[in-house]
Motif scaffolding. Structure first.
Motif, PDB file in Angstrom:
ATOM      1  N   SER A 102       0.836  -1.202   0.000  1.00 46.73           N
ATOM      2  CA  SER A 102       0.000   0.000   0.000  1.00 46.73           C
ATOM      3  C   SER A 102       0.874   1.258   0.000  1.00 46.73           C
ATOM      4  O   SER A 102       0.606   2.210  -0.740  1.00 46.73           O
ATOM      5  N   LYS A 103       1.928   1.259   0.808  1.00 47.58           N
ATOM      6  CA  LYS A 103       2.854   2.399   0.841  1.00 47.58           C
ATOM      7  C   LYS A 103       3.548   2.564  -0.505  1.00 47.58           C
ATOM      8  O   LYS A 103       3.700   3.679  -1.007  1.00 47.58           O
ATOM      9  N   THR A 104       3.961   1.452  -1.099  1.00 49.35           N
ATOM     10  CA  THR A 104       4.606   1.502  -2.414  1.00 49.35           C
ATOM     11  C   THR A 104       3.645   2.056  -3.455  1.00 49.35           C
ATOM     12  O   THR A 104       4.008   2.910  -4.271  1.00 49.35           O
ATOM     13  N   ASN A 105       2.390   1.598  -3.420  1.00 47.29           N
ATOM     14  CA  ASN A 105       1.381   2.094  -4.367  1.00 47.29           C
ATOM     15  C   ASN A 105       1.139   3.595  -4.174  1.00 47.29           C
ATOM     16  O   ASN A 105       1.034   4.337  -5.151  1.00 47.29           O
ATOM     17  N   ASP A 106       1.048   4.034  -2.927  1.00 46.58           N
ATOM     18  CA  ASP A 106       0.849   5.471  -2.654  1.00 46.58           C
ATOM     19  C   ASP A 106       2.018   6.295  -3.192  1.00 46.58           C
ATOM     20  O   ASP A 106       1.828   7.351  -3.793  1.00 46.58           O
ATOM     21  N   ARG A 107       3.240   5.787  -2.990  1.00 44.95           N
ATOM     22  CA  ARG A 107       4.425   6.486  -3.491  1.00 44.95           C
ATOM     23  C   ARG A 107       4.405   6.554  -5.019  1.00 44.95           C
ATOM     24  O   ARG A 107       4.687   7.594  -5.617  1.00 44.95           O
ATOM     25  N   LEU A 108       4.029   5.448  -5.666  1.00 47.20           N
ATOM     26  CA  LEU A 108       3.961   5.439  -7.132  1.00 47.20           C
ATOM     27  C   LEU A 108       2.887   6.388  -7.659  1.00 47.20           C
ATOM     28  O   LEU A 108       3.088   7.062  -8.676  1.00 47.20           O
ATOM     29  N   VAL A 109       1.772   6.466  -6.956  1.00 47.60           N
ATOM     30  CA  VAL A 109       0.704   7.389  -7.366  1.00 47.60           C
ATOM     31  C   VAL A 109       1.215   8.829  -7.281  1.00 47.60           C
ATOM     32  O   VAL A 109       0.989   9.639  -8.191  1.00 47.60           O
ATOM     33  N   GLU A 110       1.921   9.166  -6.205  1.00 49.54           N
ATOM     34  CA  GLU A 110       2.474  10.520  -6.052  1.00 49.54           C
ATOM     35  C   GLU A 110       3.491  10.823  -7.149  1.00 49.54           C
ATOM     36  O   GLU A 110       3.492  11.917  -7.722  1.00 49.54           O
ATOM     37  N   GLU A 111       4.360   9.860  -7.452  1.00 46.12           N
ATOM     38  CA  GLU A 111       5.349  10.067  -8.510  1.00 46.12           C
ATOM     39  C   GLU A 111       4.669  10.265  -9.866  1.00 46.12           C
ATOM     40  O   GLU A 111       5.080  11.105 -10.659  1.00 46.12           O
ATOM     41  N   ASN A 112       3.611   9.490 -10.121  1.00 44.30           N
ATOM     42  CA  ASN A 112       2.871   9.636 -11.382  1.00 44.30           C
ATOM     43  C   ASN A 112       2.207  11.009 -11.469  1.00 44.30           C
ATOM     44  O   ASN A 112       2.163  11.613 -12.549  1.00 44.30           O
ATOM     45  N   LYS A 113       1.711  11.519 -10.350  1.00 47.56           N
ATOM     46  CA  LYS A 113       1.116  12.855 -10.345  1.00 47.56           C
ATOM     47  C   LYS A 113       2.177  13.910 -10.674  1.00 47.56           C
ATOM     48  O   LYS A 113       1.925  14.835 -11.433  1.00 47.56           O
ATOM     49  N   LYS A 114       3.375  13.773 -10.068  1.00 43.83           N
ATOM     50  CA  LYS A 114       4.462  14.717 -10.350  1.00 43.83           C
ATOM     51  C   LYS A 114       4.847  14.672 -11.831  1.00 43.83           C
ATOM     52  O   LYS A 114       5.055  15.706 -12.457  1.00 43.83           O
ATOM     53  N   ILE A 115       4.955  13.469 -12.380  1.00 42.04           N
ATOM     54  CA  ILE A 115       5.300  13.318 -13.800  1.00 42.04           C
ATOM     55  C   ILE A 115       4.226  13.955 -14.677  1.00 42.04           C
ATOM     56  O   ILE A 115       4.535  14.642 -15.652  1.00 42.04           O
ATOM     57  N   ALA A 116       2.964  13.757 -14.324  1.00 43.36           N
ATOM     58  CA  ALA A 116       1.862  14.352 -15.098  1.00 43.36           C
ATOM     59  C   ALA A 116       1.929  15.880 -15.032  1.00 43.36           C
ATOM     60  O   ALA A 116       1.712  16.556 -16.047  1.00 43.36           O
ATOM     61  N   ASP A 117       2.233  16.422 -13.845  1.00 42.23           N
ATOM     62  CA  ASP A 117       2.363  17.883 -13.714  1.00 42.23           C
ATOM     63  C   ASP A 117       3.508  18.419 -14.565  1.00 42.23           C
ATOM     64  O   ASP A 117       3.369  19.440 -15.242  1.00 42.23           O
ATOM     65  N   ILE A 118       4.635  17.739 -14.548  1.00 37.56           N
ATOM     66  CA  ILE A 118       5.791  18.161 -15.346  1.00 37.56           C
ATOM     67  C   ILE A 118       5.449  18.092 -16.835  1.00 37.56           C
ATOM     68  O   ILE A 118       5.755  19.006 -17.597  1.00 37.56           O
ATOM     69  N   SER A 119       4.785  17.013 -17.243  1.00 40.99           N
ATOM     70  CA  SER A 119       4.389  16.874 -18.653  1.00 40.99           C
ATOM     71  C   SER A 119       3.439  17.986 -19.063  1.00 40.99           C
ATOM     72  O   SER A 119       3.559  18.546 -20.156  1.00 40.99           O
ATOM     73  N   LYS A 120       2.514  18.326 -18.182  1.00 41.82           N
ATOM     74  CA  LYS A 120       1.559  19.392 -18.483  1.00 41.82           C
ATOM     75  C   LYS A 120       2.292  20.728 -18.633  1.00 41.82           C
ATOM     76  O   LYS A 120       2.031  21.492 -19.561  1.00 41.82           O
ATOM     77  N   LYS A 121       3.232  21.013 -17.712  1.00 45.56           N
ATOM     78  CA  LYS A 121       4.003  22.254 -17.788  1.00 45.56           C
ATOM     79  C   LYS A 121       4.841  22.295 -19.063  1.00 45.56           C
ATOM     80  O   LYS A 121       4.932  23.332 -19.719  1.00 45.56           O
ATOM     81  N   ASN A 122       5.452  21.169 -19.432  1.00 51.01           N
ATOM     82  CA  ASN A 122       6.245  21.118 -20.663  1.00 51.01           C
ATOM     83  C   ASN A 122       5.374  21.363 -21.888  1.00 51.01           C
ATOM     84  O   ASN A 122       5.778  22.069 -22.809  1.00 51.01           O
TER      85      ASN A 122
END
Length: 185
Positions: free
Chosen positions: A40-60
């Motif tokens: 569950s902790k690993t999944n939560d961490r991956l979800v947060e990382e995916n959100k950061k990647i999506a934000d960076i992609s949106k900004k780019n």
């Protein structure tokens, strides 16, 4: 043995087995719980990382869109400037031609003194010479030093990259060499 003793022994054996089974089941449940919490902790961490990647992609993507709009605006301004230069050049030539015609058609009348006639002829000749020099200068090739960005170099010099390549007999912008002079007019 007596029946009550056998029953007691059986009861103790059964209860012992139940206690052992319960202990094993408890240990197994604890192990699964720990694995679940870790996953569950690993999944939560991956979800947060995916959100950061999506934000960076949106900004780019937004930055890329801004750059595209900026390039389009610059190309539009370049076309406007080129059109204005062409119009201005045509207007100057038209005015010069009209001045030449006016001067040539202006009669030197008898009431002007010989000195005035010479002055007018001298000024007329000087004007014709100056106009000829300006026309020659306007038609002379101009050069500028290239410093790395073909698009920016062309825009800064009031031409397109295609015009830059054509003026210099090149077929591709990769043929341009930094710190070398290229024809821009």
């Amino acid at each position: 043995m007596k029946r009550s003793t056998i029953t007691t022994v059986l009861l103790v054996v059964v209860l012992g087995g139940l206690v052992a089974s319960t202990g094993y089941a408890f240990n197994l449940m604890t192990s699964y719980k720990d694995k679940y919490e870790s996953q569950s902790k690993t999944n939560d961490r991956l979800v947060e990382e995916n959100k950061k990647i999506a934000d960076i992609s949106k900004k780019n993507a937004e930055e890329l869109e801004k750059q595209k709009k900026s390039i389009e605006e610059l190309e539009k301004k370049n076309k406007e400037l080129t059109a204005a230069e062409t119009t201005t050049g045509q207007n100057v030539q038209g005015v010069q031609s009209q001045v030449n015609q006016d001067v040539a058609q202006q009669p030197i009348t008898d009431y002007q003194s010989e000195e005035d006639k010479q002055f007018i002829e001298q000024k007329s000749a000087e004007n014709k010479e100056r106009i000829a020099q300006e026309e020659a200068k306007a038609n002379e090739p101009q050069y500028a030093v290239f410093e790395g960005n073909a698009y920016r170099f062309a825009i800064n010099n009031g031409i397109t990259t295609d015009e830059l390549l054509s003026l210099n007999g090149l077929s591709d912008i990769t043929q341009l060499v930094s710190n070398q002079s290229y024809r821009i007019k």
